[in-house]
Write a protein that holds these residues in place. Structure first.
Motif, PDB file in Angstrom:
ATOM      1  N   VAL A   1       0.850  -1.187   0.000  1.00  0.00           N
ATOM      2  CA  VAL A   1       0.000   0.000   0.000  1.00  0.00           C
ATOM      3  C   VAL A   1       0.889   1.241   0.000  1.00  0.00           C
ATOM      4  CG1 VAL A   1      -1.803   1.278   1.189  1.00  0.00           C
ATOM      5  CG2 VAL A   1      -1.813  -1.223   1.243  1.00  0.00           C
ATOM      6  N   ILE A   2       0.865   1.975  -1.115  1.00  0.00           N
ATOM      7  CA  ILE A   2       1.620   3.224  -1.217  1.00  0.00           C
ATOM      8  C   ILE A   2       0.691   4.353  -0.780  1.00  0.00           C
ATOM      9  CG2 ILE A   2       2.933   4.753  -2.734  1.00  0.00           C
ATOM     10  CD1 ILE A   2       3.344   2.312  -4.578  1.00  0.00           C
ATOM     11  N   LYS A   3       1.103   5.110   0.223  1.00  0.00           N
ATOM     12  CA  LYS A   3       0.224   6.094   0.842  1.00  0.00           C
ATOM     13  C   LYS A   3       0.391   7.484   0.230  1.00  0.00           C
ATOM     14  CE  LYS A   3       0.402   3.473   5.159  1.00  0.00           C
ATOM     15  NZ  LYS A   3       0.764   3.481   6.576  1.00  0.00           N
ATOM     16  N   GLU A   4      -0.628   8.329   0.470  1.00  0.00           N
ATOM     17  CA  GLU A   4      -0.626   9.748   0.070  1.00  0.00           C
ATOM     18  C   GLU A   4      -0.317   9.930  -1.417  1.00  0.00           C
ATOM     19  OE1 GLU A   4      -1.759  11.302   2.447  1.00  0.00           O
ATOM     20  OE2 GLU A   4      -1.228  10.074   4.153  1.00  0.00           O
ATOM     21  N   THR A   5      -0.923   9.098  -2.255  1.00  0.00           N
ATOM     22  CA  THR A   5      -0.626   9.191  -3.693  1.00  0.00           C
ATOM     23  C   THR A   5      -1.315  10.377  -4.369  1.00  0.00           C
ATOM     24  OG1 THR A   5      -2.343   7.487  -3.989  1.00  0.00           O
ATOM     25  CG2 THR A   5      -0.065   6.765  -4.068  1.00  0.00           C
ATOM     26  N   TYR A   6      -2.141  11.118  -3.624  1.00  0.00           N
ATOM     27  CA  TYR A   6      -2.715  12.329  -4.218  1.00  0.00           C
ATOM     28  C   TYR A   6      -1.617  13.333  -4.553  1.00  0.00           C
ATOM     29  CZ  TYR A   6      -2.291  13.982   0.618  1.00  0.00           C
ATOM     30  OH  TYR A   6      -1.822  14.295   1.872  1.00  0.00           O
TER      31      TYR A   6
ATOM     32  N   PHE B   1       1.898   7.005 -13.264  1.00  0.00           N
ATOM     33  CA  PHE B   1       2.662   6.256 -12.263  1.00  0.00           C
ATOM     34  C   PHE B   1       2.144   4.820 -12.167  1.00  0.00           C
ATOM     35  CE2 PHE B   1       3.185   4.954  -7.744  1.00  0.00           C
ATOM     36  CZ  PHE B   1       4.572   4.957  -7.678  1.00  0.00           C
ATOM     37  N   LYS B   2       0.831   4.673 -12.158  1.00  0.00           N
ATOM     38  CA  LYS B   2       0.233   3.338 -12.083  1.00  0.00           C
ATOM     39  C   LYS B   2       0.630   2.522 -13.309  1.00  0.00           C
ATOM     40  CE  LYS B   2      -4.280   1.009 -11.824  1.00  0.00           C
ATOM     41  NZ  LYS B   2      -5.750   1.189 -11.769  1.00  0.00           N
ATOM     42  N   LYS B   3       0.609   3.162 -14.469  1.00  0.00           N
ATOM     43  CA  LYS B   3       0.951   2.461 -15.713  1.00  0.00           C
ATOM     44  C   LYS B   3       2.403   1.994 -15.691  1.00  0.00           C
ATOM     45  CE  LYS B   3       0.583   3.007 -20.730  1.00  0.00           C
ATOM     46  NZ  LYS B   3       0.220   3.932 -21.835  1.00  0.00           N
ATOM     47  N   GLU B   4       3.305   2.823 -15.189  1.00  0.00           N
ATOM     48  CA  GLU B   4       4.713   2.443 -15.117  1.00  0.00           C
ATOM     49  C   GLU B   4       4.925   1.285 -14.148  1.00  0.00           C
ATOM     50  OE1 GLU B   4       7.879   5.109 -14.895  1.00  0.00           O
ATOM     51  OE2 GLU B   4       6.978   6.654 -16.173  1.00  0.00           O
ATOM     52  N   LEU B   5       4.193   1.305 -13.029  1.00  0.00           N
ATOM     53  CA  LEU B   5       4.324   0.216 -12.069  1.00  0.00           C
ATOM     54  C   LEU B   5       3.861  -1.107 -12.658  1.00  0.00           C
ATOM     55  CD1 LEU B   5       5.123   2.241  -9.927  1.00  0.00           C
ATOM     56  CD2 LEU B   5       3.384   1.302  -8.408  1.00  0.00           C
TER      57      LEU B   5
ATOM     58  N   SER C   1      -2.986  -3.294  -9.669  1.00  0.00           N
ATOM     59  CA  SER C   1      -2.973  -2.192  -8.704  1.00  0.00           C
ATOM     60  C   SER C   1      -4.293  -1.437  -8.784  1.00  0.00           C
ATOM     61  CB  SER C   1      -1.798  -1.248  -8.980  1.00  0.00           C
ATOM     62  OG  SER C   1      -1.884  -0.700 -10.280  1.00  0.00           O
ATOM     63  N   THR C   2      -4.612  -0.728  -7.685  1.00  0.00           N
ATOM     64  CA  THR C   2      -5.874  -0.005  -7.640  1.00  0.00           C
ATOM     65  C   THR C   2      -5.716   1.257  -6.805  1.00  0.00           C
ATOM     66  OG1 THR C   2      -8.197  -0.126  -6.970  1.00  0.00           O
ATOM     67  CG2 THR C   2      -6.652  -1.384  -5.653  1.00  0.00           C
ATOM     68  N   TYR C   3      -6.295   2.351  -7.291  1.00  0.00           N
ATOM     69  CA  TYR C   3      -6.294   3.608  -6.552  1.00  0.00           C
ATOM     70  C   TYR C   3      -7.559   3.732  -5.707  1.00  0.00           C
ATOM     71  CZ  TYR C   3      -2.354   6.102  -8.728  1.00  0.00           C
ATOM     72  OH  TYR C   3      -1.113   6.525  -9.111  1.00  0.00           O
ATOM     73  N   THR C   4      -7.389   4.027  -4.438  1.00  0.00           N
ATOM     74  CA  THR C   4      -8.517   4.360  -3.566  1.00  0.00           C
ATOM     75  C   THR C   4      -7.983   4.738  -2.190  1.00  0.00           C
ATOM     76  OG1 THR C   4     -10.612   3.624  -2.609  1.00  0.00           O
ATOM     77  CG2 THR C   4      -8.856   1.997  -2.744  1.00  0.00           C
TER      78      THR C   4
ATOM     79  N   GLY D   1      -6.236   8.550  -2.819  1.00  0.00           N
ATOM     80  CA  GLY D   1      -5.696   8.548  -1.459  1.00  0.00           C
ATOM     81  C   GLY D   1      -4.509   7.618  -1.294  1.00  0.00           C
ATOM     82  N   SER D   2      -4.578   6.429  -1.908  1.00  0.00           N
ATOM     83  CA  SER D   2      -3.475   5.471  -1.824  1.00  0.00           C
ATOM     84  C   SER D   2      -3.540   4.533  -3.017  1.00  0.00           C
ATOM     85  CB  SER D   2      -3.537   4.676  -0.515  1.00  0.00           C
ATOM     86  OG  SER D   2      -4.756   3.970  -0.427  1.00  0.00           O
TER      87      SER D   2
END
Length: 806
Positions: free
Chosen positions: A474-479, A488-492, A501-504, A630-631
């Motif tokens: 869980v990567i935090k404070e991704t806002y 960033f998600k695409k590169e990961l 991966s999922t943003y929420t 959020g993360s």
């Protein structure tokens, strides 16, 4: 007279070094354990008492029920504090906290993430005792962009505690430091490092009395009847809520109550929050008064076991001192003099044990602090109050441990003693046997308790909670990524070892929470409402966390209409009254003032998953396809976790240089929710081992004296052909019978105690009979092993040596 008592006592202790050592070590261990637990209990009971007005401070809690929905939390409406303060003269001061969502601080070219942040009213220092090192408490939080920080934060950023007047950039705004307070004591139910002025928080003026977001504290004037004030609060609260209910759902407050619904507030005393409050939205993880009771009981039992050892050993060796008593009485000693002599010996042993115990406390405290996540100090034992308590406890222990031996030994008749008519051996003492049973009862209860706690924690760790928590980063404070979030998600996703991966910000473990009402009809009938968690997720959420669909489908980018869709869980499905969920619609009020509503098509039902702790039942939940950064939860499949982390961190730094990279693993976050139970389990194991060791120490002493008193019998039996197993059986059978009696008594007691403890968990194990069987076998094995050592020694002794003594 006292001097003579002491000289005789010291002489007897030295003469019987083995007996004295067993007594002193057993008592010292019991006392040390008792003192450590006493420090722990006093620490737990001291929470929030550092506040000058602690006994007059109350938190407003709110409980809401409509239909089958129930909410019980620490939050109150934004205006409750200000409005009630104006209307009730009983309120001296009020203060509100609102979590600030964290701060990203830019300082000397670097970025730091700070999470312990809260908005607070300018009255903060009127309510709580937070001494200012620098600044004026009357003005520190009055103006927007004001910031009060703790001394640790001041030293971190400014290398001084005198930082008032300095500026710091936080969340792209400049804040002026207007106050530096001493670090908040550990014994507090909240621990913030940053306080922002409530005056810059527009939400603090929200007049929606159905929205609860503020922890509100009141200082009540002395002499106020709290029950009466609470009733007045509820009448006032209803006067604000009733028009809103009428306006929104066209329901009169009287009809609302008739339907079984209610909205009520209560006042929680500040000093009870840590141990007695376990509501939704607590500011910090609280303790539990049950554990205080449990550990206090364990301390008392361990101390009693140590005292029982002393009483048993003293009475068991009574024959060794019977002639001394007889001779003393013949020479004119009064019974009161003999009682004084034996009590002096007992108090001397107690004194020596206490001195040794205090040394043991200093040795044990670092280990206990690590185990219990505390910072207890042994020097607290030397405060005037503690010294008085310890001296009193020392006297009580000495008198308690020595009372029966003193009165028992001093009651011997000199003629019977000198004629040798006094009963010898282990048999013949109902009290002594009862005390052995008591010791092993306590030991068995502790063993069962430890096993049940361990099994429940193991059940929690391995239970299917409806999602897969392992291998999720869980990567935090991704806002902070802003417009680069999707890139960033695409590169990961291109990195080997990243599966999905999922943003929420809404995660089953330590995520945000948002509870609101959903309606199944457009007439907003309260009986057809669902109080549900409402989470914003993306289309990868369900697959990344490996949740299971019961009906329907997941969100998909291929369906533009999914922006108006909702996925509910099985708990929410129950409220649809048997309707086909996939043809149902749900409605939500978007704006109370304009009465704007949103409608959503149910496209799927997800199987229940635990998003609260296993102490709570699964409640209704709704998922919406909404952007929320959020993360970022990342499911990984690599064994080289450090290598993958380094790659992810490098990409993070490339996109947001200077921004702190903060992460955790979901399984670790999950386990942290049960840290209190885990600590309790570890402490229980430690105390169980101590209790068993002390009990075995006493049992060892009893067997030693039983063997000594039957040494001639053993010699005769060996001469007549008895072998080692025969001798062992002879010495062991009486003790084993007592342990069996203890098993019969302890099993129902331990079942009742642990079954009561398990009631705190909505999802719990069933206590297996195997637990009781293993505890019984364990107790028998420990007793047999303890007895066998001395029995074998006696059986191997040369019979000629024992028979030629006369």
């Amino acid at each position: 007279m006292l001097r003579n008592y002491l000289k005789t006592a010291l002489r007897n202790l030295w003469k019987n070094k083995g007996f004295s050592a067993i007594n002193i070590i057993g008592l010292a261990t019991g006392i040390a354990t008792c003192l450590v637990i006493l420090l722990y209990v006093l620490d737990e009971l001291s929470y929030d008492k550092y506040n000058v007005n602690a006994e007059r401070i109350y938190r407003i809690d709110e409980e809401v029920k409509f239909g089958d929905n129930h909410y019980n939390g620490t939050d109150a409406p934004a205006l409750m504090g200000p409005e009630f303060s104006k209307d009730f003269p009983q309120i001296e001061h009020y203060n509100r906290f609102r979590w600030g969502g964290g701060l990203t601080i830019k300082f000397k070219g670097e970025k730091f993430k700070e999470d312990r942040v809260a908005y607070a009213d300018s009255t903060l220092f009127d309510v709580f005792t937070l001494p200012l090192i620098d600044g004026d408490p009357r003005t520190a939080l009055k103006s927007p962009n004001s910031l009060v920080i703790t001394e640790t934060i001041a030293k971190k950023y400014f290398n001084t505690t005198h930082a008032v007047g300095q500026t710091i950039e936080a969340n792209d705004k400049n804040y002026k430091i207007t106050g530096v307070i001493k670090d908040i004591p550990q014994q507090s139910h909240f621990h913030f490092d940053f306080f922002l002025s409530q005056s810059e928080n527009a939400d603090s003026k929200d007049d929606n009395w159905l929205s609860n977001n503020y922890q509100t504290y009141l200082v009540i004037r002395p002499g106020t009847d709290i029950d009466r004030l609470t009733a007045e609060f509820n009448r006032k609260f209803e006067s604000f809520v009733a028009p809103m209910l009428k306006s929104i759902i066209n329901l009169d407050i009287t009809d609302f109550k008739k339907g079984g619904g209610y909205l009520k507030v209560s006042l929680m005393p500040l000093t009870r929050i840590h141990l007695y409050s376990n509501l939704q939205d607590e500011l910090d993880a609280n303790g539990d008064i049950e554990y205080v009771y449990i550990f206090s009981a364990i301390a008392i039992f361990i101390l009693l076991i140590a005292c029982v050892n002393f009483m048993n050993l003293s009475t068991a060796r009574s024959a060794n001192r019977a002639k001394e008593v007889g001779v003393r009485k013949v020479l004119g000693s009064l019974r009161k003099n003999l009682i004084g002599q034996f009590l002096t010996e007992s108090l001397l042993i107690s004194f020596i044990s206490f001195i040794l115990a205090i040394g043991l406390v200093f040795l044990l405290l670092p280990l206990f602090n690590e185990l219990a996540q505390k910072s207890l100090q042994g020097f607290a034992l030397f405060s005037p109050g503690m010294i008085s308590s310890i001296l009193l406890l020392m006297i009580i222990v000495g008198l308690l441990a020595g009372s029966y031996p003193a009165f028992f030994l001093s009651s011997f008749q000199p003629i019977e003693v000198l004629k040798g008519k006094l009963s010898r051996g282990f048999k013949g003492s109902f009290l002594r046997n009862s005390l052995v049973v008591f010791q092993f009862c306590i030991s068995i209860v502790l063993m069962v308790g430890t096993a049940v706690i361990y099994n429940q924690l193991s059940y929690i760790r391995h239970k299917d909670v409806g999602f897969t928590k392992d291998q999720v980063l869980v990567i935090k404070e991704t806002y902070a990524l802003g417009s680069q979030a999707q890139a960033f998600k695409k590169e990961l996703m291109q990195l080997p070892g990243v599966k999905s991966s999922t943003y929420t910000g809404f995660l089953p473990v330590n995520g945000w929470r948002n509870n609101d009402a959903l309606f199944t009809t457009t007439d907003f009938d309260i009986k057809k409402a669902i109080s549900a968690q409402q989470w914003e997720v993306d289309d990868d959420y369900i697959s990344t966390l490996q949740m299971k669909m019961k009906l329907g489908r997941n969100f998909s980018k291929q369906y533009l209409s999914d922006s108006g869709a909702v996925i509910i869980n099985e708990a929410a499905e129950k409220f649809l009254a048997g309707k086909n969920p996939l043809t149902s619609k749900l409605y939500r009020i978007d704006d109370i003032k304009t009465k704007k509503t949103l409608s959503f098509n149910v496209i799927g039902v997800i199987k229940n998953f635990n998003f609260n702790t296993l102490r709570e039942e699964i409640t209704p939940l709704a998922l919406y396809l909404r952007p929320n950064y959020g993360s970022l939860a990342v499911r990984i499949t690599t064994r080289d976790v450090p290598g993958l982390l380094a790659q992810i961190k490098a990409k993070w730094k490339a996109m947001v240089p200077g921004q702190a990279f903060s992460y955790s693993f979901m399984d670790e976050d999950f386990n942290k929710q049960y840290s209190a139970e885990q600590r309790t389990g570890q402490i229980s194991i430690t105390f169980s081992v101590l209790a068993i060791l002390i009990a075995c120490l006493g049992l060892f002493g009893l067997v030693t004296y039983a063997a000594e008193q039957r040494i001639k019998e053993i010699g005769i039996r060996k001469v007549l052909g008895a072998n080692i197993p025969n001798i062992m059986t002879m010495l062991s059978k009486d003790f084993i019978k007592l342990v069996l009696v203890a098993v019969v008594i302890a099993i129902p007691v331990s079942w009742w105690v642990m079954n009561k403890w398990l009631q705190d968990f909505a999802y719990r194990i069933q206590i297996s009979w195997m637990v009781f069987a293993l505890a019984a076998i364990g107790a028998l094995f420990i007793a047999l092993a303890t007895v066998s050592f001395q029995a074998i020694k006696a059986a191997l002794a040369n019979p000629v040596k024992s028979l030629r003594t006369e």
